[in-house]
Write a protein that holds these residues in place. Structure first.
Motif, PDB file in Angstrom:
ATOM      1  N   SER A 170     -38.300  14.790  -6.991  1.00  0.00           N
ATOM      2  CA  SER A 170     -39.761  14.812  -6.949  1.00  0.00           C
ATOM      3  C   SER A 170     -40.319  14.635  -5.551  1.00  0.00           C
ATOM      4  CB  SER A 170     -40.312  13.707  -7.856  1.00  0.00           C
ATOM      5  OG  SER A 170     -40.038  12.428  -7.308  1.00  0.00           O
ATOM      6  N   ASN A 178     -42.964  17.046  -6.525  1.00  0.00           N
ATOM      7  CA  ASN A 178     -42.255  18.218  -7.020  1.00  0.00           C
ATOM      8  C   ASN A 178     -41.933  18.009  -8.493  1.00  0.00           C
ATOM      9  OD1 ASN A 178     -42.096  19.191  -4.358  1.00  0.00           O
ATOM     10  ND2 ASN A 178     -40.047  18.340  -4.047  1.00  0.00           N
ATOM     11  N   ILE A 203     -39.268  25.590  -9.602  1.00  0.00           N
ATOM     12  CA  ILE A 203     -39.791  24.380  -8.984  1.00  0.00           C
ATOM     13  C   ILE A 203     -41.275  24.565  -8.688  1.00  0.00           C
ATOM     14  CG2 ILE A 203     -39.009  25.203  -6.717  1.00  0.00           C
ATOM     15  CD1 ILE A 203     -38.894  22.333  -5.759  1.00  0.00           C
ATOM     16  N   LYS A 204     -42.048  23.503  -8.915  1.00  0.00           N
ATOM     17  CA  LYS A 204     -43.435  23.425  -8.439  1.00  0.00           C
ATOM     18  C   LYS A 204     -43.441  22.441  -7.279  1.00  0.00           C
ATOM     19  CE  LYS A 204     -46.190  20.467  -9.305  1.00  0.00           C
ATOM     20  NZ  LYS A 204     -46.433  20.249  -7.842  1.00  0.00           N
ATOM     21  N   ARG A 205     -43.731  22.929  -6.094  1.00  0.00           N
ATOM     22  CA  ARG A 205     -43.676  22.069  -4.914  1.00  0.00           C
ATOM     23  C   ARG A 205     -44.900  21.170  -4.815  1.00  0.00           C
ATOM     24  NH1 ARG A 205     -41.677  27.168  -1.412  1.00  0.00           N
ATOM     25  NH2 ARG A 205     -43.126  28.116  -2.906  1.00  0.00           N
ATOM     26  N   LYS A 206     -44.801  20.156  -3.984  1.00  0.00           N
ATOM     27  CA  LYS A 206     -45.787  19.072  -3.965  1.00  0.00           C
ATOM     28  C   LYS A 206     -47.193  19.514  -3.591  1.00  0.00           C
ATOM     29  CE  LYS A 206     -43.427  16.660  -0.965  1.00  0.00           C
ATOM     30  NZ  LYS A 206     -42.362  17.606  -0.548  1.00  0.00           N
ATOM     31  N   TYR A 327     -35.712  21.684  -1.940  1.00  0.00           N
ATOM     32  CA  TYR A 327     -36.016  21.168  -3.274  1.00  0.00           C
ATOM     33  C   TYR A 327     -36.341  19.673  -3.265  1.00  0.00           C
ATOM     34  CZ  TYR A 327     -33.191  25.376  -3.931  1.00  0.00           C
ATOM     35  OH  TYR A 327     -32.661  26.645  -3.836  1.00  0.00           O
ATOM     36  N   GLY A 328     -36.642  19.118  -2.096  1.00  0.00           N
ATOM     37  CA  GLY A 328     -37.063  17.725  -2.010  1.00  0.00           C
ATOM     38  C   GLY A 328     -35.929  16.743  -1.854  1.00  0.00           C
TER      39      GLY A 328
END
Length: 440
Positions: A170, A178, A203-206, A327-328
């Motif tokens: 995340s 994320n 993925i939904k990025r921040k 991907y964080g």
């Protein structure tokens, strides 16, 4: 990419587990991450796994166990550069998280909506990652998932969810974390052997409200490849820990991460803990983001005595390419407020200290500071400016009446870069307010 914690105090961490969508599926404890609730948590050193575990108690029914948690958040970020473009933004938003109890003792549902609304953010001072590009406010249903209990200590979770794995997590350091469209299976084990495996599609990025494929997030525009992962750890009752995880981004690149840690109890009030981690990355298949092979090794010693803590760390990254983190959850003991110190050919060291003032007025006060210096090649394809980062973080967690659950975090970082190689000195200042309360 710059970073800062948005907040994970003891109560906020409980809500964080809630927002993961299940209290059953456990990530493998590859933990080299600070313990929950410690006053010097550094969110950017996410080399560990935050397990989402079921408490050892009788499980509540579907309606009786339902929870609705509101977590408002406010965030000011102001970055002032000597020569480059400044970045500034002030956001208000947070999360609304629902989690059901267990239906037929087998199924649990969860959903979390997030929002980041701009209070201030000039278009010519973009780059805070608080908003979408162009300083645009956004809202998103970041999580919507179901958990199926397969056995007493094993479960499977499907849907939009948070993950907390090294290089796959995340990275909750702005307004919105994320989140991932994924399937994950794992077991619960405080000690002994734990595992987790799964497949991540998107993925939904921040700073976005759209889910994109994992390969596109890694830089392969227009591609549609996912990622598979599997990891395990073994932890003893004395706190020794061994863990490893492998992540395979199809037709893109893979990451192998391993960690070991061991505590030495020197007396009733003093503990010395040793940490070691290794990362290996390389392209494969169609090599959609280029052909490369790189690695990093990092080590840390941490001495805790009473209310004080001291730490020393060092890392070395291969000179072919820097560590990839699309991907964080960067996994390096030297990852701090702004930089991760894992560029190509970078040799870095860290010195830090922490102090817990405990109760001051209406809450608990603590601070921690780090100095990190990174040396990179002066010539060749891996050349980049040497830099030193000076960080200070002040936390105040209120504990009384209406303010129970309010956490104020103030952070400052000064980055001194080698201007002969194009560096740009700057000061980074942040104020984050987190609050949390139950609606059900």
């Amino acid at each position: 990419m710059s970073k800062l914690s948005a907040g994970c105090g003891p109560r906020a961490r409980a809500a964080r587990a809630l927002c993961c969508g299940a209290l059953l599926v456990a990530a493998p404890g590859l933990s080299a991450q600070p313990e929950h609730g410690r006053p010097d948590d550094e969110p950017n050193q996410q080399s560990g796994v935050v397990p989402v575990i079921e408490e050892h108690r009788e499980r509540s029914s579907f309606l009786e166990g339902s929870k609705l948690v509101l977590r408002p958040r406010s965030y000011l970020l102001d970055r002032n550069r000597d020569s480059g473009n400044d970045s500034v933004g002030l956001a208000l938003g947070g999360a609304l998280a629902y989690q059901s109890g267990w239906w037929l003792d087998r199924l649990r549902f969860a959903a979390t909506g997030y929002t980041s609304q701009k209070l201030y953010g000039p278009s010519d001072k973009d780059g805070t990652l608080l908003f979408k590009p162009g300083q645009e406010s956004f809202s998103v249903l970041g999580e919507a998932n179901v958990t199926l209990r397969l056995a007493e200590d094993t479960g499977i979770r499907l849907g939009r969810q948070r993950l907390e794995l090294p290089y796959l997590g995340s990275h909750d350091i702005r307004m919105v974390p994320n989140t991932f469209e994924a399937l994950a299976i794992g077991n619960v084990a405080d000690t002994g052997l734990a595992y987790m495996a799964g497949y991540v599609d998107r993925i939904k990025r921040k700073n976005d409200d759209d889910f994109v494929s994992m390969s596109e997030a890694a830089g392969a525009v227009g591609s549609d490849e996912g990622l598979g992962f599997a990891g395990a750890r073994y932890k003893t009752a004395a706190g020794a820990n061994l863990g490893a995880i492998y992540q395979h981004s199809f037709e893109t690149f893979s990451t192998l991460y391993a960690t070991a840690e061991y505590p030495f109890v020197l007396d009733d009030d003093t503990t010395l803990k040793a940490f070691l981690q290794y990362t290996d990355q390389g392209s494969h298949g169609d090599a959609l983001i280029g052909d490369f092979d790189t690695s990093m090794v990092s080590a840390k010693l941490e001495l805790r005595r009473g209310l004080w803590a001291w730490r020393l760390a060092a890392s070395s990254t291969d000179d072919e390419k820097g560590i990839q983190k699309p991907y964080g959850n960067p996994a390096n003991y030297l990852s701090v407020i702004v930089d991760d110190f894992d560029r190509a050919g970078e040799e870095a060291w860290l010195a830090g200290l922490s102090y817990d003032f405990q109760r001051v007025g209406a809450g608990d006060l603590s601070l921690f500071a780090n100095v990190v210096s990174g040396d990179t090649p002066d010539s060749g394809s891996s050349a980049s400016p040497d830099e030193t980062e000076y960080d200070l973080t002040l936390d105040y967690r209120l504990r009384e009446r209406w303010a129970e659950g309010l956490w104020v975090r103030v952070r400052g970082a000064y980055i001194d870069q080698d201007e002969d190689l194009g560096g740009d000195d700057f000061f980074d200042f942040r104020i984050i307010l987190n609050y949390e309360f139950d609606l059900l």
